[in-house]
Design an enzyme around this catalytic site. Structure first.
Site, PDB file in Angstrom:
ATOM      1  N   LEU A 115       3.487  -0.424  -0.479  1.00 57.71           N
ATOM      2  CA  LEU A 115       3.074  -0.166  -1.860  1.00 57.71           C
ATOM      3  C   LEU A 115       1.677   0.432  -1.860  1.00 57.71           C
ATOM      4  CD1 LEU A 115       4.292  -3.374  -3.741  1.00 57.71           C
ATOM      5  CD2 LEU A 115       5.529  -1.276  -3.228  1.00 57.71           C
ATOM      6  N   GLY A 160       5.973  -2.684   2.297  1.00 58.90           N
ATOM      7  CA  GLY A 160       6.965  -1.909   1.557  1.00 58.90           C
ATOM      8  C   GLY A 160       7.655  -0.850   2.418  1.00 58.90           C
ATOM      9  N   ASN A 182       4.069  -7.882   6.080  1.00 59.93           N
ATOM     10  CA  ASN A 182       2.799  -8.592   6.233  1.00 59.93           C
ATOM     11  C   ASN A 182       2.207  -9.080   4.909  1.00 59.93           C
ATOM     12  OD1 ASN A 182       2.477  -5.874   5.537  1.00 59.93           O
ATOM     13  ND2 ASN A 182       0.407  -5.783   6.314  1.00 59.93           N
ATOM     14  N   GLU A 183       3.060  -9.214   3.893  1.00 55.53           N
ATOM     15  CA  GLU A 183       2.563  -9.563   2.558  1.00 55.53           C
ATOM     16  C   GLU A 183       1.714 -10.832   2.546  1.00 55.53           C
ATOM     17  OE1 GLU A 183       5.502  -8.315   3.082  1.00 55.53           O
ATOM     18  OE2 GLU A 183       5.512  -6.571   1.758  1.00 55.53           O
TER      19      GLU A 183
HETATM   20  C1  LIG Z   1       1.148 -13.894  -5.216  1.00 53.91           C
HETATM   21  C2  LIG Z   1       1.999 -12.740  -5.652  1.00 53.91           C
HETATM   22  C3  LIG Z   1       1.229 -11.501  -5.971  1.00 53.91           C
HETATM   23  C4  LIG Z   1       2.106 -10.423  -6.432  1.00 53.91           C
HETATM   24  C5  LIG Z   1       1.734  -9.097  -5.880  1.00 53.91           C
HETATM   25  C6  LIG Z   1       2.835  -8.121  -6.012  1.00 53.91           C
HETATM   26  C7  LIG Z   1       3.128  -7.384  -4.743  1.00 53.91           C
HETATM   27  C8  LIG Z   1       4.382  -7.849  -4.111  1.00 53.91           C
HETATM   28  C9  LIG Z   1       4.556  -7.332  -2.754  1.00 53.91           C
HETATM   29  C10 LIG Z   1       5.741  -6.531  -2.612  1.00 53.91           C
HETATM   30  C11 LIG Z   1       5.954  -6.201  -1.246  1.00 53.91           C
HETATM   31  C12 LIG Z   1       5.177  -5.053  -0.745  1.00 53.91           C
HETATM   32  C13 LIG Z   1       3.834  -5.118  -0.562  1.00 53.91           C
HETATM   33  C14 LIG Z   1       3.084  -3.971  -0.008  1.00 53.91           C
HETATM   34  O1  LIG Z   1       3.637  -3.007   0.428  1.00 53.91           O
HETATM   35  S1  LIG Z   1       1.386  -4.079  -0.055  1.00 53.91           S
HETATM   36  C15 LIG Z   1       0.803  -2.745   0.972  1.00 53.91           C
HETATM   37  C16 LIG Z   1       0.645  -3.262   2.357  1.00 53.91           C
HETATM   38  N1  LIG Z   1       0.322  -2.189   3.255  1.00 53.91           N
HETATM   39  C17 LIG Z   1      -0.400  -2.372   4.335  1.00 53.91           C
HETATM   40  O2  LIG Z   1      -0.878  -3.449   4.632  1.00 53.91           O
HETATM   41  C18 LIG Z   1      -0.678  -1.141   5.176  1.00 53.91           C
HETATM   42  C19 LIG Z   1      -2.085  -0.690   5.074  1.00 53.91           C
HETATM   43  N2  LIG Z   1      -2.311   0.518   5.853  1.00 53.91           N
HETATM   44  C20 LIG Z   1      -2.404   0.527   7.195  1.00 53.91           C
HETATM   45  O3  LIG Z   1      -2.275  -0.466   7.863  1.00 53.91           O
HETATM   46  C21 LIG Z   1      -2.682   1.856   7.837  1.00 53.91           C
HETATM   47  O4  LIG Z   1      -3.112   2.745   6.846  1.00 53.91           O
HETATM   48  C22 LIG Z   1      -1.469   2.477   8.553  1.00 53.91           C
HETATM   49  C23 LIG Z   1      -1.167   1.680   9.831  1.00 53.91           C
HETATM   50  C24 LIG Z   1      -0.229   2.527   7.668  1.00 53.91           C
HETATM   51  C25 LIG Z   1      -1.824   3.934   8.967  1.00 53.91           C
HETATM   52  O5  LIG Z   1      -3.005   3.951   9.704  1.00 53.91           O
HETATM   53  P1  LIG Z   1      -3.823   5.311   9.885  1.00 53.91           P
HETATM   54  O6  LIG Z   1      -4.961   5.008  10.813  1.00 53.91           O
HETATM   55  O7  LIG Z   1      -2.915   6.405  10.250  1.00 53.91           O
HETATM   56  O8  LIG Z   1      -4.348   5.693   8.441  1.00 53.91           O
HETATM   57  P2  LIG Z   1      -5.587   5.039   7.641  1.00 53.91           P
HETATM   58  O9  LIG Z   1      -5.574   3.576   7.758  1.00 53.91           O
HETATM   59  O10 LIG Z   1      -6.843   5.738   8.058  1.00 53.91           O
HETATM   60  O11 LIG Z   1      -5.220   5.404   6.150  1.00 53.91           O
HETATM   61  C26 LIG Z   1      -5.379   6.725   5.623  1.00 53.91           C
HETATM   62  C27 LIG Z   1      -5.779   6.634   4.172  1.00 53.91           C
HETATM   63  O12 LIG Z   1      -4.718   6.001   3.457  1.00 53.91           O
HETATM   64  C28 LIG Z   1      -5.197   4.848   2.766  1.00 53.91           C
HETATM   65  N3  LIG Z   1      -4.141   3.822   2.740  1.00 53.91           N
HETATM   66  C29 LIG Z   1      -3.536   3.238   3.762  1.00 53.91           C
HETATM   67  N4  LIG Z   1      -2.595   2.389   3.353  1.00 53.91           N
HETATM   68  C30 LIG Z   1      -2.609   2.433   2.012  1.00 53.91           C
HETATM   69  C31 LIG Z   1      -1.847   1.774   0.993  1.00 53.91           C
HETATM   70  N5  LIG Z   1      -0.886   0.885   1.269  1.00 53.91           N
HETATM   71  N6  LIG Z   1      -2.135   2.066  -0.274  1.00 53.91           N
HETATM   72  C32 LIG Z   1      -3.105   2.943  -0.593  1.00 53.91           C
HETATM   73  N7  LIG Z   1      -3.853   3.617   0.325  1.00 53.91           N
HETATM   74  C33 LIG Z   1      -3.592   3.358   1.615  1.00 53.91           C
HETATM   75  C34 LIG Z   1      -6.408   4.414   3.601  1.00 53.91           C
HETATM   76  O13 LIG Z   1      -7.275   3.633   2.817  1.00 53.91           O
HETATM   77  C35 LIG Z   1      -7.000   5.735   3.972  1.00 53.91           C
HETATM   78  O14 LIG Z   1      -7.689   6.229   2.847  1.00 53.91           O
HETATM   79  P3  LIG Z   1      -9.007   7.118   2.988  1.00 53.91           P
HETATM   80  O15 LIG Z   1      -8.552   8.379   3.645  1.00 53.91           O
HETATM   81  O16 LIG Z   1      -9.493   7.310   1.602  1.00 53.91           O
HETATM   82  O17 LIG Z   1      -9.968   6.333   3.832  1.00 53.91           O
END
Ligand SMILES: CCCCCCCCCCC/C=C/C(=O)SCCNC(=O)CCNC(=O)[C@H](O)C(C)(C)COP(=O)(O)OP(=O)(O)OC[C@H]1O[C@@H](n2cnc3c(N)ncnc32)[C@H](O)[C@@H]1OP(=O)(O)O
Length: 306
Positions: A115, A160, A182-183
């Site tokens: 997400l 997600g 990893n939520e």
């Molecule tokens: C108690 C109940 C509460 C209710 C809440 C409701 C939610 C329910 C949950 C539903 C289930 C789903 C949940 C989710 O999906 S939450 C998102 C979780 N995602 C992560 O933890 C992944 C995070 N990202 C990473 O680990 C890495 O980015 C990745 C390994 C995917 C890639 O690494 P890489 O080195 O290639 O790239 P960067 O890390 O440098 O990222 C590039 C830019 O993208 C931005 N970024 C990364 N991930 C996200 C994201 N998920 N959303 C928005 N933006 C993201 C990152 O910040 C970098 O941005 P900049 O270029 O500006 O620095």
């Protein structure tokens, strides 16, 4: 419906007995020819979908298999707009009787980062409601699709991203990436539909461990626990393996296959269909908790600093 129409229109003219005989004949004829009728219907009604910049759909005319490519740089963060585009693409695929779909990504090292955290941080209720509802729609359409599905996971697939992959029926992943739900590590609780997809993929025990610990698995470890089905060295190979998986259904009746899939997944689908509003309310009230917001904000900062 045909039978109902027939019955209502003959009501005044035929005796009960005559109606029973005729109804039986029509019903037998229809069920006898159902398979042929459906297979006679244009099996190939493939389409070139109007291009959406966020989701590209490419249907192979010969195989009838669609490659659905998420294209939201840099990491396919699942935003409202990306979910809307996916929801529309899934409708198009369903309406055009394709033979299978492969979900993949145009980002070179990320399948989907899950997400979009911007949707979760300091959310506006109206937008979040649309976001969450479309998220639910995408899951219902992907997990409940009548056509077979596979994911060519050509990069990291946390949260997600993993959820999308496990909503498909088969997964081929490239080496040296991470996948998992990893939520809990972000302080958020996996919604019921995500838990259902996970339980449908790995054993109950592995699902419990994976979800409570919020483990991100390497490609190799994901294969060991059954979270993925195969490893392929490159994206092209991953797509090829997915095609091989889908091609196996060429020798299986599409009606029998899709009914069987539907009946196996029905309980999970109904569980969400019956509580969509409640599901939203639970997530919304948890999401706006100051401690959860702080955790998400800090996490976003840590990603940026990196
Ligand atoms: C108690 C109940 C509460 C209710 C809440 C409701 C939610 C329910 C949950 C539903 C289930 C789903 C949940 C989710 O999906 S939450 C998102 C979780 N995602 C992560 O933890 C992944 C995070 N990202 C990473 O680990 C890495 O980015 C990745 C390994 C995917 C890639 O690494 P890489 O080195 O290639 O790239 P960067 O890390 O440098 O990222 C590039 C830019 O993208 C931005 N970024 C990364 N991930 C996200 C994201 N998920 N959303 C928005 N933006 C993201 C990152 O910040 C970098 O941005 P900049 O270029 O500006 O620095």
């Amino acid at each position: 419906m045909l039978l109902t129409l027939f019955e209502s229109h003959t009501h005044f003219f035929l005796s009960m007995f005559q109606k029973m005989i005729l109804t039986k004949i029509i019903s037998n004829t229809l069920s006898l020819h159902k398979k042929q009728l459906i297979e006679w219907l244009p099996a190939v009604r493939y389409f070139s979908s109007p291009t959406n910049p966020l989701v590209n759909v490419d249907v192979n005319d010969k195989s009838g298999i669609a490659v659905v490519t998420m294209n939201r740089k840099p990491v396919n963060g699942l935003s409202l707009e990306l979910f809307e585009a996916m929801s529309k693409a899934l409708d198009d695929l369903e309406n055009n009787r394709i033979r299978g779909a492969i979900l993949t990504s145009s980002c070179p090292t990320v399948f989907s980062a899950g997400l979009d955290l911007n949707e979760l941080y300091q959310p506006d209720k109206k937008r979040f409601k649309a976001f969450w509802t479309t998220f639910q729609d995408v899951w219902l359409k992907l997990y409940g699709s009548s056509f077979p599905t596979a994911a060519a996971i050509n990069g990291h697939a946390p949260a997600g991203g993993c959820f999308l992959a496990i909503s498909c029926e088969y997964r081929v992943m490239c080496p040296d990436y991470k996948i998992g739900l990893n939520e809990t590590r972000l302080g958020i609780i996996a919604p019921i539909f995500l838990r259902a997809s996970m339980r449908n993929t790995v054993s109950n025990r592995e699902a419990e461990k994976a979800l409570t610990l919020g483990t991100l698995y390497s490609t190799e470890d994901a294969l060991k626990i059954g979270l993925i089905d195969e490893i392929a060295i490159y994206k092209v190979k991953a797509i090829e393996r997915c095609e091989n998986f889908l091609a196996q259904f060429n020798n299986v009746s599409s009606i029998a296959r899709s009914f069987t899939k539907r009946s196996l997944r029905q309980k999970d689908l109904e569980e969400l269909e019956n509580c969509r509003e409640e599901d939203f309310n639970i997530f919304w009230s948890n999401l706006i908790e100051p401690s959860v917001q702080k955790q998400i904000g800090d996490y976003m900062q840590s990603l940026k600093k990196k």
